[in-house]
Scaffold this motif. Structure first.
Motif, short mmCIF file in Angstrom:
data_model
loop_
_atom_site.label_atom_id
_atom_site.label_comp_id
_atom_site.label_asym_id
_atom_site.label_seq_id
_atom_site.Cartn_x
_atom_site.Cartn_y
_atom_site.Cartn_z
N TRP A 43 0.84 -1.19 0.00
CA TRP A 43 0.00 0.00 0.00
C TRP A 43 0.88 1.25 0.00
O TRP A 43 1.89 1.32 0.68
CB TRP A 43 -0.97 0.03 1.17
N ASP A 44 0.52 2.17 -0.85
CA ASP A 44 1.16 3.47 -0.91
C ASP A 44 0.11 4.50 -0.54
O ASP A 44 -0.97 4.14 -0.05
CB ASP A 44 1.74 3.72 -2.30
N ALA A 45 0.38 5.77 -0.75
CA ALA A 45 -0.60 6.78 -0.36
C ALA A 45 -0.45 8.04 -1.20
O ALA A 45 0.63 8.36 -1.71
CB ALA A 45 -0.44 7.13 1.12
N LEU A 46 -1.56 8.74 -1.34
CA LEU A 46 -1.57 10.10 -1.87
C LEU A 46 -1.65 11.04 -0.68
O LEU A 46 -2.48 10.84 0.21
CB LEU A 46 -2.76 10.31 -2.80
N VAL A 47 -0.80 12.06 -0.68
CA VAL A 47 -0.75 12.99 0.44
C VAL A 47 -0.74 14.42 -0.08
O VAL A 47 -0.03 14.74 -1.04
CB VAL A 47 0.50 12.75 1.32
N CYS A 48 -1.52 15.26 0.57
CA CYS A 48 -1.59 16.68 0.21
C CYS A 48 -1.07 17.51 1.38
O CYS A 48 -1.49 17.30 2.52
CB CYS A 48 -3.02 17.07 -0.13
N GLY A 49 -0.17 18.46 1.08
CA GLY A 49 0.38 19.30 2.13
C GLY A 49 1.21 18.49 3.11
O GLY A 49 1.71 17.41 2.80
N ASP A 50 1.34 18.99 4.32
CA ASP A 50 2.09 18.29 5.36
C ASP A 50 1.15 17.32 6.08
O ASP A 50 0.83 17.48 7.25
CB ASP A 50 2.70 19.29 6.34
N TYR A 51 0.70 16.32 5.31
CA TYR A 51 -0.22 15.29 5.81
C TYR A 51 -1.52 15.91 6.33
O TYR A 51 -2.07 15.48 7.34
CB TYR A 51 0.46 14.43 6.89
N LYS A 52 -2.02 16.90 5.58
CA LYS A 52 -3.31 17.49 5.91
C LYS A 52 -4.45 16.66 5.35
O LYS A 52 -5.55 16.61 5.91
CB LYS A 52 -3.40 18.92 5.35
N THR A 53 -4.18 16.00 4.23
CA THR A 53 -5.16 15.13 3.58
C THR A 53 -4.42 13.93 2.99
O THR A 53 -3.29 14.08 2.52
CB THR A 53 -5.91 15.87 2.45
N GLY A 54 -5.04 12.77 3.04
CA GLY A 54 -4.38 11.59 2.50
C GLY A 54 -5.38 10.56 2.02
O GLY A 54 -6.55 10.56 2.41
N MET A 55 -4.88 9.67 1.17
CA MET A 55 -5.70 8.57 0.66
C MET A 55 -4.82 7.33 0.55
O MET A 55 -3.87 7.30 -0.23
CB MET A 55 -6.27 8.91 -0.72
N PRO A 56 -5.10 6.28 1.35
CA PRO A 56 -4.32 5.05 1.23
C PRO A 56 -4.65 4.33 -0.07
O PRO A 56 -5.80 4.36 -0.53
CB PRO A 56 -4.76 4.24 2.45
N LEU A 57 -3.64 3.68 -0.64
CA LEU A 57 -3.81 3.00 -1.93
C LEU A 57 -3.34 1.55 -1.80
O LEU A 57 -2.20 1.22 -2.14
CB LEU A 57 -2.99 3.72 -3.01
N PRO A 58 -4.19 0.66 -1.31
CA PRO A 58 -3.84 -0.77 -1.27
C PRO A 58 -3.87 -1.34 -2.69
O PRO A 58 -4.84 -1.14 -3.42
CB PRO A 58 -4.93 -1.38 -0.40
N TYR A 59 -2.81 -2.04 -3.08
CA TYR A 59 -2.77 -2.51 -4.46
C TYR A 59 -2.14 -3.90 -4.56
O TYR A 59 -1.42 -4.35 -3.67
CB TYR A 59 -2.03 -1.52 -5.35
N ARG A 60 -2.46 -4.53 -5.65
CA ARG A 60 -1.88 -5.82 -6.02
C ARG A 60 -1.38 -5.74 -7.45
O ARG A 60 -1.72 -4.80 -8.18
CB ARG A 60 -2.92 -6.94 -5.90
N LYS A 61 -0.65 -6.75 -7.85
CA LYS A 61 -0.17 -6.83 -9.23
C LYS A 61 -0.57 -8.17 -9.82
O LYS A 61 -0.50 -9.20 -9.17
CB LYS A 61 1.34 -6.68 -9.29
N LYS A 62 -1.01 -8.12 -11.08
CA LYS A 62 -1.36 -9.34 -11.81
C LYS A 62 -1.08 -9.11 -13.29
O LYS A 62 -1.48 -8.08 -13.85
CB LYS A 62 -2.84 -9.68 -11.60
N MET A 63 -0.38 -10.03 -13.88
CA MET A 63 -0.02 -9.91 -15.30
C MET A 63 0.69 -8.59 -15.57
O MET A 63 0.51 -7.96 -16.61
CB MET A 63 -1.27 -10.03 -16.18
#
Length: 306
Positions: A43-63
């Motif tokens: 999982w990675d994340a999108l972050v705006c500012g100094d961690y004022k807003t964030g969105m976790p990005l759980p991901y997998r890989k296939k093919m």
């Protein structure tokens, strides 16, 4: 709005991330770094500012394709902010995520509500019950049928207990429901037990059960308290338990135990009509959350779901 940055898990400032989650009204248990570290291999994340807003990005890989998915035992993630978000700001995060992942099937949180034709949302059902008041006041809102059942059940002498071994309840849940939830893999149950350990510094894990006079387990629940929300993460009801309405006893006693502490009981369900009907008997209220799916894969791959 400040620039949205993509930050890999290894480079994420976990301390600042967790402060965002604990300090935001949108911050839910599932988005805490310790929970995500246990439940997601990546999982990675999108972050705006100094961690004022964030969105976790759980991901997998296939093919060779990286795609966003919803981890097991993780009902809601989405965009978390210390301040209210406009639809435009929320959409900016979705569009940014789509730059890195061409396919997604994820849920956002109940405060991530926006409209748009490019990324339409499908609402999923969740029920919650405010239990800030004392038990008597909460119980007064039970349905007539539930009140009648609770009187009838007394003759079975069921016992409400504090179960010490959460592994026992996780194993029962797996035994009862694995075939009904094929998306949950063997490792997911192991990861959930790890998550329960990871989150101990900032939350409490409770295991509650109902037994018959022979000490046979009839119904059980694993609840996690995070901030002022009590999450009903795992719920089990055996065939013998259903015959004597053991689940009615279980949740009545959970409500009795935790009422008057300023909490919100999150039933964690459900789109299944029968489950929703059960929680409504206790006075459960609707708190829907969005499901987001998009597929920007090349045409030749669009028919292949990752």
């Amino acid at each position: 709005m400040e620039t949205i940055r993509y930050i890999k898990q290894a480079d994420l400032n976990k301390e600042k991330w967790d402060r965002l989650i604990t300090g935001s009204p949108m911050g839910m248990l599932y988005a805490m770094s310790g929970y995500l570290d246990a439940m997601c291999s990546h999982w990675d994340a999108l972050v705006c500012g100094d961690y004022k807003t964030g969105m976790p990005l759980p991901y997998r890989k296939k093919m060779g394709i990286s795609y966003l998915y919803q981890p097991a035992f993780t009902q809601q993630l989405g965009i978390i902010s210390k301040q209210p978000l406009t639809g435009k700001e929320s959409m900016a995060f979705i569009k940014e995520a789509a730059k890195y992942f061409s396919f997604a099937e994820i849920t956002l949180n109940h405060q991530n509500l926006f409209t748009g034709t490019e990324y339409p949302l499908q609402m999923r059902q969740n029920l919650v019950l405010p239990i800030q008041d004392d038990y008597g006041k909460v119980q007064s809102n039970y349905s007539f049928t539930l009140k009648k059942n609770l009187k009838w059940i007394k003759k079975f002498n069921s016992e409400y207990v504090w179960e010490k071994d959460i592994k026992k309840i996780v194993a029962l849940y797996r035994e009862l429901y694995q075939k009904k939830i094929p998306s949950f893999k063997d490792n997911d149950y192991v990861h959930f037990l790890k998550a329960c350990k990871n989150i101990q510094p900032y939350s409490k894990v409770y295991a509650r059960a109902v037994l018959n006079p022979a000490k046979e387990l009839l119904a059980a629940s694993i609840l996690i308290l995070f901030k002022d929300r009590l999450y009903n993460i795992i719920s089990c009801n055996t065939a013998r338990g259903r015959a004597v309405h053991a689940n009615d006893v279980l949740y009545d006693q959970i409500i009795r135990e935790f009422s008057g502490r300023g909490l919100l009981l999150d039933f964690e369900g459900s789109d299944a009509a029968g489950i929703a009907r059960f929680y409504r008997k206790f006075g459960g209220r609707d708190q829907p959350y969005p499901f987001l799916k998009y597929n920007h894969l090349p045409s030749i791959l669009k028919l292949i779901k990752p």
